[in-house]
Design an enzyme around this catalytic site. Structure first.
Site, PDB file in Angstrom:
ATOM      1  N   ARG A  30      19.768 -30.044 -52.595  1.00  0.00           N
ATOM      2  CA  ARG A  30      20.280 -30.589 -51.741  1.00  0.00           C
ATOM      3  C   ARG A  30      21.765 -30.382 -51.555  1.00  0.00           C
ATOM      4  O   ARG A  30      22.108 -29.643 -52.278  1.00  0.00           O
ATOM      5  CB  ARG A  30      20.004 -32.247 -51.799  1.00  0.00           C
ATOM      6  CG  ARG A  30      20.420 -32.818 -53.179  1.00  0.00           C
ATOM      7  CD  ARG A  30      21.281 -33.846 -53.309  1.00  0.00           C
ATOM      8  NE  ARG A  30      22.254 -34.128 -52.651  1.00  0.00           N
ATOM      9  CZ  ARG A  30      23.569 -33.720 -52.830  1.00  0.00           C
ATOM     10  NH1 ARG A  30      23.618 -33.297 -54.008  1.00  0.00           N
ATOM     11  NH2 ARG A  30      24.684 -33.778 -51.978  1.00  0.00           N
ATOM     12  N   GLY A  31      22.140 -30.729 -50.311  1.00  0.00           N
ATOM     13  CA  GLY A  31      23.650 -30.455 -50.281  1.00  0.00           C
ATOM     14  C   GLY A  31      23.447 -29.175 -49.374  1.00  0.00           C
ATOM     15  O   GLY A  31      22.678 -28.348 -49.501  1.00  0.00           O
ATOM     16  N   ALA A  32      24.420 -29.111 -48.120  1.00  0.00           N
ATOM     17  CA  ALA A  32      24.595 -28.200 -47.338  1.00  0.00           C
ATOM     18  C   ALA A  32      24.445 -26.566 -47.831  1.00  0.00           C
ATOM     19  O   ALA A  32      23.562 -25.728 -47.502  1.00  0.00           O
ATOM     20  CB  ALA A  32      25.438 -28.304 -46.224  1.00  0.00           C
ATOM     21  N   ARG A  89      14.192 -29.667 -43.358  1.00  0.00           N
ATOM     22  CA  ARG A  89      15.293 -30.679 -43.337  1.00  0.00           C
ATOM     23  C   ARG A  89      16.086 -30.050 -42.213  1.00  0.00           C
ATOM     24  O   ARG A  89      16.533 -28.922 -42.055  1.00  0.00           O
ATOM     25  CB  ARG A  89      16.081 -30.654 -44.411  1.00  0.00           C
ATOM     26  CG  ARG A  89      15.391 -31.311 -45.680  1.00  0.00           C
ATOM     27  CD  ARG A  89      16.829 -31.802 -46.631  1.00  0.00           C
ATOM     28  NE  ARG A  89      17.163 -33.125 -46.419  1.00  0.00           N
ATOM     29  CZ  ARG A  89      18.122 -33.714 -47.003  1.00  0.00           C
ATOM     30  NH1 ARG A  89      18.863 -33.016 -47.883  1.00  0.00           N
ATOM     31  NH2 ARG A  89      18.611 -34.869 -46.572  1.00  0.00           N
ATOM     32  N   GLN A 126      23.431 -40.362 -54.249  1.00  0.00           N
ATOM     33  CA  GLN A 126      24.199 -39.144 -54.589  1.00  0.00           C
ATOM     34  C   GLN A 126      25.294 -39.444 -55.095  1.00  0.00           C
ATOM     35  O   GLN A 126      25.814 -38.621 -55.804  1.00  0.00           O
ATOM     36  CB  GLN A 126      24.230 -38.172 -53.470  1.00  0.00           C
ATOM     37  CG  GLN A 126      22.870 -37.807 -53.219  1.00  0.00           C
ATOM     38  CD  GLN A 126      22.215 -38.402 -51.713  1.00  0.00           C
ATOM     39  OE1 GLN A 126      22.509 -39.815 -51.678  1.00  0.00           O
ATOM     40  NE2 GLN A 126      21.253 -38.084 -51.100  1.00  0.00           N
ATOM     41  N   ASP A 149      27.423 -31.467 -43.265  1.00  0.00           N
ATOM     42  CA  ASP A 149      26.003 -30.996 -43.228  1.00  0.00           C
ATOM     43  C   ASP A 149      25.968 -30.103 -41.880  1.00  0.00           C
ATOM     44  O   ASP A 149      25.392 -29.135 -42.043  1.00  0.00           O
ATOM     45  CB  ASP A 149      24.861 -31.896 -42.984  1.00  0.00           C
ATOM     46  CG  ASP A 149      24.635 -32.573 -44.480  1.00  0.00           C
ATOM     47  OD1 ASP A 149      25.419 -33.679 -44.790  1.00  0.00           O
ATOM     48  OD2 ASP A 149      24.058 -31.876 -45.230  1.00  0.00           O
ATOM     49  N   ASN A 185      27.516 -35.856 -41.680  1.00  0.00           N
ATOM     50  CA  ASN A 185      27.429 -36.045 -42.993  1.00  0.00           C
ATOM     51  C   ASN A 185      26.842 -37.323 -43.436  1.00  0.00           C
ATOM     52  O   ASN A 185      26.040 -37.947 -42.585  1.00  0.00           O
ATOM     53  CB  ASN A 185      29.118 -36.071 -43.558  1.00  0.00           C
ATOM     54  CG  ASN A 185      28.997 -35.907 -45.230  1.00  0.00           C
ATOM     55  OD1 ASN A 185      28.533 -34.846 -45.794  1.00  0.00           O
ATOM     56  ND2 ASN A 185      29.779 -36.747 -45.905  1.00  0.00           N
ATOM     57  N   LYS A 186      26.543 -37.374 -44.615  1.00  0.00           N
ATOM     58  CA  LYS A 186      25.798 -38.554 -45.226  1.00  0.00           C
ATOM     59  C   LYS A 186      26.046 -39.693 -44.607  1.00  0.00           C
ATOM     60  O   LYS A 186      26.983 -40.070 -44.273  1.00  0.00           O
ATOM     61  CB  LYS A 186      25.920 -38.492 -46.758  1.00  0.00           C
ATOM     62  CG  LYS A 186      25.021 -39.715 -47.406  1.00  0.00           C
ATOM     63  CD  LYS A 186      23.844 -39.506 -47.307  1.00  0.00           C
ATOM     64  CE  LYS A 186      23.095 -38.434 -47.652  1.00  0.00           C
ATOM     65  NZ  LYS A 186      21.551 -38.179 -47.088  1.00  0.00           N
TER      66      LYS A 186
HETATM   67  O1  MRU Z   1      20.763 -35.644 -48.023  1.00  0.00           O
HETATM   68  P1  MRU Z   1      21.744 -34.783 -48.875  1.00  0.00           P
HETATM   69  O2  MRU Z   1      22.050 -35.134 -50.414  1.00  0.00           O
HETATM   70  O3  MRU Z   1      21.391 -33.363 -48.793  1.00  0.00           O
HETATM   71  O4  MRU Z   1      23.104 -34.842 -48.151  1.00  0.00           O
HETATM   72  C1  MRU Z   1      24.268 -34.157 -48.451  1.00  0.00           C
HETATM   73  C2  MRU Z   1      25.472 -34.413 -47.859  1.00  0.00           C
HETATM   74  O5  MRU Z   1      25.411 -35.226 -46.869  1.00  0.00           O
HETATM   75  C3  MRU Z   1      26.694 -33.874 -48.298  1.00  0.00           C
HETATM   76  O6  MRU Z   1      27.762 -34.485 -48.111  1.00  0.00           O
HETATM   77  C4  MRU Z   1      26.690 -32.420 -47.515  1.00  0.00           C
HETATM   78  O7  MRU Z   1      25.525 -31.751 -47.553  1.00  0.00           O
HETATM   79  C5  MRU Z   1      28.046 -31.533 -47.862  1.00  0.00           C
HETATM   80  S1  MRU Z   1      27.648 -30.914 -49.506  1.00  0.00           S
HETATM   81  C6  MRU Z   1      28.694 -29.431 -49.976  1.00  0.00           C
END
Ligand code: MRU
Length: 368
Positions: free
Chosen positions: A78-80, A121, A226, A267, A276-277
């Protein structure tokens, strides 16, 4: 082997010692983390299964595209930026597993895999960006064998590039932090969310590496935690002071003067907003009210200059993620639930976009 025995695992440049389940804590995990990777290729695709953290740091071998999609949907990876690498490696994996003997047949199969991976996703733009990069490299080849080689080479390049870019971005952002700062972050934008180093946490790492004392406030990040599971674990592993708070405590801390800056990842950054989250927007509004700088750290690959907030599909996840925690039911069975994974923060609430090309204060955007 007794259950308390230490298993020494070494894969690629990822070295760690994980203890058996009944006896492990974060401190027990001896890590060689600063140069380690979250996703890598070693005679096949591997990733750190993030659903097992903070309890266990375990590598997971991905043996099929279907398994990769499951891993993406369930946030094992996970994470962009990590999703960008997963996209590229997903195409390399599909190519390596396919028995196709000619280029046209193999490209047909890869198109199929590309659609399925991208659909797993929708919000983080890096996933489709990584898939498209590997597909583009593959499409330039004339034989099936060359396609396999080119797809893997491109995926490896995405992964290597990610670490280089995050270190540049980190250096650019570190200048914004002062010695002694208390920095709030949300979700996990660290090395676990990337191939290595991190974006928002990369900025903090770079500031610490430059000799500054930084204290992190990590929001737990409901519903999947997270922040508490991953950000706190990463900061602990690097011995960077961190305090865990619930998401709804940030306003009160800002009012008490305990937060100097906010840094989050992204993201997707459209022409008018940062996705973002879920929860990020609330911190941004509160930061504006309390005149606290609110920074977003992201590589250029996260920018989507073709779209605006209204065009973007925000992933909605299963309501059970909110209703249940570690197998315990927290809400009545059958209750209506709304569970978006991300929110949008208008650019006017952002004090600076920290990128590998420098820091840009909206409405200024980095050059393409
Ligand atoms: O649902 P997730 O855990 O994939 O969400 C991740 C985020 O929102 C992060 O803040 C984002 O991807 C930036 S990661 C460098």
């Amino acid at each position: 082997m007794p259950t308390s025995a230490i298993i020494l695992l070494q894969a690629n440049n990822f070295k760690f010692i994980a203890q058996h389940k009944n006896n492990n804590t974060s401190e027990d995990l001896l890590l060689s983390m600063s140069e380690s990777k979250t996703i890598w290729w070693d005679d096949g695709l591997w990733l750190v299964d993030q659903t097992r953290l903070p309890g266990e740091l375990l590598p997971l071998r991905i043996k099929s595209v279907r398994q990769l999609i499951e891993a993406i949907k369930t946030l094992r990876v996970r994470g962009a930026p990590a999703l960008g690498a997963a996209g590229g490696y997903g195409i390399a994996l599909a190519a390596s597993l396919s028995p196709a003997g000619n280029a046209a047949e193999l490209m047909d199969e890869l198109e199929n895999a590309a659609d399925m991976i991208k659909g797993s996703r929708p919000t983080a733009i890096n996933l489709s960006w990584g898939v498209d990069r590997a597909m583009h490299a593959a499409a330039l080849q004339e034989t099936a064998e060359d396609i396999r080689i080119a797809a893997l080479r491109e995926a490896e390049e995405i992964a290597e590039e990610d670490i280089r870019i995050n270190k540049l971005l980190g250096k650019n952002g570190a200048r914004l932090l002062d010695d002694g700062d208390h920095v709030l972050t949300h979700c996990n934008a660290g090395r676990l969310a990337c191939v290595g180093w991190g974006t928002a946490l990369g900025v903090i790492r770079s500031a610490v590496a430059a000799g500054k004392h930084i204290h992190v406030y990590s929001c737990e990040t409901r519903p999947l935690h997270q922040g508490s599971r991953l950000t706190c674990w990463e900061m602990n592993a690097d011995k960077i002071p961190v305090t865990l708070i619930c998401d709804n405590m940030s306003g009160s801390l800002m009012r008490k003067g305990k937060i100097d800056k906010v840094i989050v990842g992204a993201d997707r950054i459209t022409r008018d907003a940062v996705f973002n989250k879920i929860g990020t927007y609330s911190h941004a509004v509160l930061a504006k009210h309390h005149k606290i700088p609110f920074y977003v750290a992201a590589p250029l690959s996260t920018f989507d200059r073709l779209h605006e907030e209204k065009d973007i599909v925000v992933e909605e996840r299963d309501g059970e993620e909110i209703c249940c925690m570690a197998g315990v039911r927290l809400a009545p069975q059958g209750i209506e639930v709304y569970n978006p994974a991300f929110d949008a923060t208008p650019l006017e609430l952002v004090s600076g976009l920290i990128t590998e090309k420098g820091v840009f204060r909206p409405p200024l955007m980095p050059p393409i």
